[in-house]
Design an enzyme around this catalytic site. Sequence first.
Site, PDB file in Angstrom:
ATOM      1  N   ASN A  87       0.850  -1.220   0.026  1.00 20.18           N
ATOM      2  CA  ASN A  87       0.015  -0.076  -0.119  1.00 20.18           C
ATOM      3  C   ASN A  87       0.942   1.306   0.021  1.00 20.18           C
ATOM      4  O   ASN A  87       0.297   2.429   0.258  1.00 20.18           O
ATOM      5  CB  ASN A  87      -1.002  -0.047   1.122  1.00 20.18           C
ATOM      6  CG  ASN A  87      -0.460  -0.164   2.531  1.00 20.18           C
ATOM      7  OD1 ASN A  87       0.966  -0.137   2.650  1.00 20.18           O
ATOM      8  ND2 ASN A  87      -0.986  -0.835   3.536  1.00 20.18           N
TER       9      ASN A  87
ATOM     10  N   ARG B 134       3.468   6.897  11.625  1.00 16.42           N
ATOM     11  CA  ARG B 134       2.792   6.543  12.903  1.00 16.42           C
ATOM     12  C   ARG B 134       2.678   7.693  13.844  1.00 16.42           C
ATOM     13  O   ARG B 134       3.496   8.619  14.083  1.00 16.42           O
ATOM     14  CB  ARG B 134       3.698   5.534  13.343  1.00 16.42           C
ATOM     15  CG  ARG B 134       3.537   4.149  12.808  1.00 16.42           C
ATOM     16  CD  ARG B 134       2.213   3.491  13.001  1.00 16.42           C
ATOM     17  NE  ARG B 134       2.095   2.233  12.105  1.00 16.42           N
ATOM     18  CZ  ARG B 134       1.853   1.896  11.009  1.00 16.42           C
ATOM     19  NH1 ARG B 134       1.177   2.916  10.298  1.00 16.42           N
ATOM     20  NH2 ARG B 134       1.674   0.736  10.352  1.00 16.42           N
TER      21      ARG B 134
ATOM     22  N   GLN C  42      -4.692   3.339  18.542  1.00 19.73           N
ATOM     23  CA  GLN C  42      -5.923   3.139  17.479  1.00 19.73           C
ATOM     24  C   GLN C  42      -6.993   2.020  17.848  1.00 19.73           C
ATOM     25  O   GLN C  42      -6.360   1.002  18.167  1.00 19.73           O
ATOM     26  CB  GLN C  42      -5.176   3.009  16.162  1.00 19.73           C
ATOM     27  CG  GLN C  42      -4.637   4.003  15.745  1.00 19.73           C
ATOM     28  CD  GLN C  42      -4.249   4.219  14.178  1.00 19.73           C
ATOM     29  OE1 GLN C  42      -3.694   4.814  13.520  1.00 19.73           O
ATOM     30  NE2 GLN C  42      -4.139   3.054  13.550  1.00 19.73           N
TER      31      GLN C  42
ATOM     32  N   HIS D 245      -7.260   6.034  10.120  1.00 19.42           N
ATOM     33  CA  HIS D 245      -6.056   5.377   9.633  1.00 19.42           C
ATOM     34  C   HIS D 245      -6.664   4.823   8.231  1.00 19.42           C
ATOM     35  O   HIS D 245      -7.301   3.787   8.369  1.00 19.42           O
ATOM     36  CB  HIS D 245      -5.591   4.579  10.512  1.00 19.42           C
ATOM     37  CG  HIS D 245      -4.190   4.150  10.046  1.00 19.42           C
ATOM     38  ND1 HIS D 245      -3.451   3.415  10.942  1.00 19.42           N
ATOM     39  CD2 HIS D 245      -3.676   4.117   8.682  1.00 19.42           C
ATOM     40  CE1 HIS D 245      -2.089   2.997  10.163  1.00 19.42           C
ATOM     41  NE2 HIS D 245      -2.226   3.346   8.982  1.00 19.42           N
TER      42      HIS D 245
HETATM   43  P1  NDP Z   1      10.363   1.784   3.925  1.00 17.56           P
HETATM   44  O1  NDP Z   1      11.061   0.727   4.805  1.00 17.56           O
HETATM   45  O2  NDP Z   1      10.433   1.564   2.524  1.00 17.56           O
HETATM   46  O3  NDP Z   1      10.889   3.016   4.372  1.00 17.56           O
HETATM   47  C1  NDP Z   1      11.179   3.459   5.489  1.00 17.56           C
HETATM   48  C2  NDP Z   1      12.427   4.482   5.310  1.00 17.56           C
HETATM   49  O4  NDP Z   1      12.875   4.940   6.752  1.00 17.56           O
HETATM   50  C3  NDP Z   1      13.563   3.634   4.973  1.00 17.56           C
HETATM   51  O5  NDP Z   1      14.370   3.921   3.821  1.00 17.56           O
HETATM   52  C4  NDP Z   1      14.617   3.616   6.378  1.00 17.56           C
HETATM   53  O6  NDP Z   1      15.905   3.748   6.035  1.00 17.56           O
HETATM   54  C5  NDP Z   1      14.135   4.948   6.700  1.00 17.56           C
HETATM   55  N1  NDP Z   1      14.460   5.500   8.233  1.00 17.56           N
HETATM   56  C6  NDP Z   1      14.157   4.471   9.405  1.00 17.56           C
HETATM   57  N2  NDP Z   1      14.808   5.450  10.388  1.00 17.56           N
HETATM   58  C7  NDP Z   1      14.922   6.742   9.999  1.00 17.56           C
HETATM   59  C8  NDP Z   1      15.431   7.879  10.625  1.00 17.56           C
HETATM   60  N3  NDP Z   1      15.340   7.757  12.079  1.00 17.56           N
HETATM   61  N4  NDP Z   1      15.467   8.854   9.745  1.00 17.56           N
HETATM   62  C9  NDP Z   1      15.386   8.866   8.835  1.00 17.56           C
HETATM   63  N5  NDP Z   1      15.012   7.808   7.959  1.00 17.56           N
HETATM   64  C10 NDP Z   1      14.911   6.547   8.475  1.00 17.56           C
HETATM   65  O7  NDP Z   1       8.725   1.817   4.539  1.00 17.56           O
HETATM   66  P2  NDP Z   1       7.497   2.351   3.487  1.00 17.56           P
HETATM   67  O8  NDP Z   1       8.111   3.624   3.031  1.00 17.56           O
HETATM   68  O9  NDP Z   1       6.690   1.391   2.836  1.00 17.56           O
HETATM   69  O10 NDP Z   1       6.821   2.721   4.883  1.00 17.56           O
HETATM   70  C11 NDP Z   1       7.283   3.718   5.818  1.00 17.56           C
HETATM   71  C12 NDP Z   1       6.342   3.699   7.194  1.00 17.56           C
HETATM   72  O11 NDP Z   1       5.097   4.083   6.770  1.00 17.56           O
HETATM   73  C13 NDP Z   1       6.006   2.333   7.715  1.00 17.56           C
HETATM   74  O12 NDP Z   1       6.890   1.865   8.434  1.00 17.56           O
HETATM   75  C14 NDP Z   1       4.562   2.394   8.164  1.00 17.56           C
HETATM   76  O13 NDP Z   1       5.068   2.800   9.575  1.00 17.56           O
HETATM   77  C15 NDP Z   1       4.068   3.612   7.593  1.00 17.56           C
HETATM   78  N6  NDP Z   1       2.909   3.247   6.927  1.00 17.56           N
HETATM   79  C16 NDP Z   1       1.628   3.733   6.972  1.00 17.56           C
HETATM   80  C17 NDP Z   1       0.465   3.364   6.168  1.00 17.56           C
HETATM   81  C18 NDP Z   1      -0.747   3.954   6.422  1.00 17.56           C
HETATM   82  O14 NDP Z   1      -1.767   3.630   5.874  1.00 17.56           O
HETATM   83  N7  NDP Z   1      -0.847   5.272   6.863  1.00 17.56           N
HETATM   84  C19 NDP Z   1       0.548   2.301   5.365  1.00 17.56           C
HETATM   85  C20 NDP Z   1       2.101   1.817   5.001  1.00 17.56           C
HETATM   86  C21 NDP Z   1       3.049   2.136   5.733  1.00 17.56           C
HETATM   87  P3  NDP Z   1      16.894   2.471   5.741  1.00 17.56           P
HETATM   88  O15 NDP Z   1      16.148   1.530   5.266  1.00 17.56           O
HETATM   89  O16 NDP Z   1      17.785   3.141   4.743  1.00 17.56           O
HETATM   90  O17 NDP Z   1      17.570   2.240   6.873  1.00 17.56           O
END
Ligand code: NDP
Length: 395
Positions: free
Chosen positions: A150, A288, A317, A336
């Site tokens: 998603n 989140r 939630q 959400h």
């Molecule tokens: P990804 O894993 O693709 O992206 C998360 C990114 O966050 C990674 O690139 C990671 O970096 C980076 N990261 C982690 N810690 C930090 C930090 N302290 N500072 C900066 N960057 C950081 O996940 P998605 O993009 O698919 O999803 C992200 C989040 O969105 C999910 O974890 C979830 O909580 C939320 N989400 C919400 C939804 C909704 O319905 N509202 C649905 C789907 C997701 P690296 O991997 O390089 O370490």
Amino acid sequence: MKSNQNILCVLYDDPVDGMPLSYPRDSLPEVSCYPDGQTLPTPDNIDFTPGQLLGSVSGGLGLKDFLERSGHRFIVTSDKDGPDSVFEKQLPEADVVISQPFWPAYLTRERIRKSPNLKLAITAGIGSDHVDLQAAMEHGITVCEVTFSNSIGVAEHAVMMILNMVRDFIPQHEYAKNGGWNIADCVKRSYDIEGMHVGCLAAGRIGLAVLQRMKPFAVHLHYCERHRLPKEVEDELGLTFHESAESLAKACDVLSIHCPLMPETEHLLNDRLIGAMKRGSYIVNTARGKICESETIARALASGQLAGYAGDVWFPQPAPENHPWRTMPNNAMTPHTSGTSLAGQARYAAGTREILECWFADKPIRSEYLIVEKGKLAGTGARSYTAGNTTSGVL
Ligand code: NDP
């Protein structure tokens, strides 16, 4: 081969008027693969019609026939919180728990302790912070999510919220709906996004998709990440990289949050960080709720330090009726929903089925879907999550 499993599935309630008898559209668009080349879910089969409501109790993620045909017991409930809930009562017998972040079945250490048979926790969607990952590792529970299912939908939602807030769409719509023509009232908080500095806190699957979608709006794009994006991507999008969240926050007029909730991101947006932003900044949070301090956000909106806050994620939630984010000024909150459009549901339902098929057949689950396996972070979990627990404060 695993047989006679108890599958405990927590889903949100059906629509108040019952399941839809028809839908606005007859089909979903075809998507051949995700933007990074990852394939869409590949279950052997599905028993649902893509485009129909699957994420609520009666939809059952389209798993009922498959599970019952295979001799498993499938319990679906929305009753998830408190010691008398169906979820808590069924947990001691559960082999597999399935839950969606929109209506999370919080798997705390205490609950994990009460679940001796539990071996697999599936997040139907993305973001497994509702599971105490530390406790899951210690108890040998595999945790999976349906990575990418998603992400693009959430990116679209974040872009919608950015435009919505900066242009101040919601009050204008209210005036029109209520019979008014109050142009001055409508525009006294309305700006163009063109020329603004827009940044993403994390540029993973969702954050990068937001940056790509914002580029045509002629804005200055910024991001902060743990692993910097390739130079070609930075050049193509004209990105400014920031080493820290604080540096990013100071530079931006609009900040969109896309990192996972982990111990080091819990309450990252606190008084200090928001105080460092320009007066009148906007924040969008589809990641989140717990990444932001809720009272700080409400205070910053009341004082004008923030001009707007939009998002669809809360803690806990469902949010209590008196949650400050329901009534704070200049908010554009929704429940959400961003990751559970009908298209999103079809993909994560198929992904959940794929994970279950592999699990029952003792075949490896794709590493993209793994968060915890064999007592440690694995696959996507090893790259993007850190160990620990973020479930404190629930129940
Ligand atoms: P990804 O894993 O693709 O992206 C998360 C990114 O966050 C990674 O690139 C990671 O970096 C980076 N990261 C982690 N810690 C930090 C930090 N302290 N500072 C900066 N960057 C950081 O996940 P998605 O993009 O698919 O999803 C992200 C989040 O969105 C999910 O974890 C979830 O909580 C939320 N989400 C919400 C939804 C909704 O319905 N509202 C649905 C789907 C997701 P690296 O991997 O390089 O370490």
